[in-house]
Design an enzyme around this catalytic site. Structure first.
Site, mmCIF file in Angstrom:
data_model
loop_
_atom_site.group_PDB
_atom_site.id
_atom_site.type_symbol
_atom_site.label_atom_id
_atom_site.label_comp_id
_atom_site.label_asym_id
_atom_site.label_seq_id
_atom_site.Cartn_x
_atom_site.Cartn_y
_atom_site.Cartn_z
ATOM 1 N N HIS A 35 0.839 -1.207 0.000
ATOM 2 C CA HIS A 35 0.000 0.000 0.000
ATOM 3 C C HIS A 35 0.872 1.254 0.000
ATOM 4 O O HIS A 35 0.567 2.234 -0.685
ATOM 5 C CB HIS A 35 -0.864 0.063 1.267
ATOM 6 C CG HIS A 35 -1.855 -1.045 1.421
ATOM 7 N ND1 HIS A 35 -1.763 -1.997 2.409
ATOM 8 C CD2 HIS A 35 -2.970 -1.326 0.725
ATOM 9 C CE1 HIS A 35 -2.786 -2.822 2.316
ATOM 10 N NE2 HIS A 35 -3.530 -2.459 1.301
ATOM 11 N N ARG A 185 -3.618 -10.236 4.263
ATOM 12 C CA ARG A 185 -3.996 -11.578 4.719
ATOM 13 C C ARG A 185 -2.788 -12.436 5.106
ATOM 14 O O ARG A 185 -2.975 -13.494 5.712
ATOM 15 C CB ARG A 185 -4.823 -12.294 3.656
ATOM 16 C CG ARG A 185 -6.210 -11.662 3.481
ATOM 17 C CD ARG A 185 -7.084 -12.448 2.531
ATOM 18 N NE ARG A 185 -8.468 -12.006 2.572
ATOM 19 C CZ ARG A 185 -9.053 -11.190 1.688
ATOM 20 N NH1 ARG A 185 -8.357 -10.721 0.673
ATOM 21 N NH2 ARG A 185 -10.310 -10.841 1.816
#
Ligand code: PAF
Length: 281
Positions: A35, A185
């Site tokens: 990100h 995740r």
């Protein structure tokens, strides 16, 4: 850095800024270096940067990990502030989906393969929330990572098909030094599971080497990846597919300018995806 939770407040502040170029990074939070590479580009390439943090319920199917999806807004905000982000938009579910919300963006054919086949409704949920975020934030550029290749391709197509006045910037996959693609995740994995997960990037690297050596048969590439993954106990192959980058339909022959090779595995309760592309979205 200012954090908005309400669309009306965001709208007021953005309108007050006048004609400026906004770079938007849509995220579901629990930020990692992947990100942050999008965030760095948004800061560099635009007058103002906005990062949205919203775990979007409409892209999770029944039995998926909506409830346990990792969330830590305070940690995310301190990372974004340190990076130099101007604004964070972190709405509640009711703010994004008020009573009476009915519209969905559907794309049919592009969602027939890869993750779309296994996660019915997922991409409609993604496209709908991205369309909303674009309408709310009115960015000049919007940033996505290539790890979610199908998402990046479908969003780019939505922007084109619906003449949305925004440029999609798709940035390369960010990996840990051992090759595992970064994902929120990954934190579900035990250390033994993480070790096993390395077969996913490893099998894709092996396939890439075979293609670079001249192989063009898609079925050979699928077999190569599947046999490597299936050889590892505790790793369940969900899919491996070779599709065209522009239409996401299966290819018989690899086109060096227009191919996406993508796979998904399950390790325990964790689902991981990875890919490589030949050509550009
Ligand atoms: O990639 C994600 O994190 C999400 O799918 C997105 C684009 C933020 C939409 O909820």
């Amino acid at each position: 850095m200012k954090v908005w939770t309400e669309i009306a407040a965001l709208d007021r502040d953005l309108s007050a800024l006048g004609a400026i170029g906004i770079g938007l990074v849509p995220t579901m939070g629990y930020l990692h270096r992947g990100h942050m590479s999008l965030v760095a580009a948004a800061i560099k390439e635009n007058d103002v940067s906005v990062v949205s943090i919203f775990v979007n319920p409409s892209q999770f199917g029944p039995g998926e990990d909506l409830e346990r999806y990792p969330r830590d807004l305070a940690r995310d905000c301190s990372m974004l502030e340190a990076a130099g982000v101007d604004f964070v938009f972190a709405p509640a579910v009711r703010e994004m989906y008020p009573h009476g919300f009915v519209t969905r963006v559907e794309q049919g054919v592009l969602g027939e393969h890869l993750c779309g086949r296994r996660r019915p409704g997922h991409f409609s949920g993604v496209l709908t929330v991205v369309a909303k975020l674009l309408g709310i934030c009115r960015p000049e550029r919007v940033y996505f990572g290539a790890k979610d290749a199908q998402q990046a391709i479908m969003v780019s197509r939505m922007i084109r098909d619906l003449n949305m006045a925004v440029k999609a910037r798709i940035l390369p996959i960010v990996r840990d030094p051992d090759g595992l693609a970064l994902s929120s995740r990954n934190q579900y994995l035990s250390s033994a599971e993480r070790e096993r997960a390395l077969i996913l990037p490893g099998a894709l690297r092996a396939a890439r080497r075979i293609i670079d050596a001249g192989e063009r048969n898609a079925a050979t590439i699928v077999c190569e990846i599947a046999s490597r993954i299936n050889a590892i106990a505790g790793v369940e192959l969900e899919y491996v597919e070779v599709v065209g980058l522009n239409d996401l339909q299966p290819l018989d022959l690899i086109d060096p300018q227009n191919t996406l090779v993508a796979a998904a595995v399950r390790i325990g309760n964790t689902r991981l995806i990875d890919n490589f592309m030949l050509g550009e979205i």
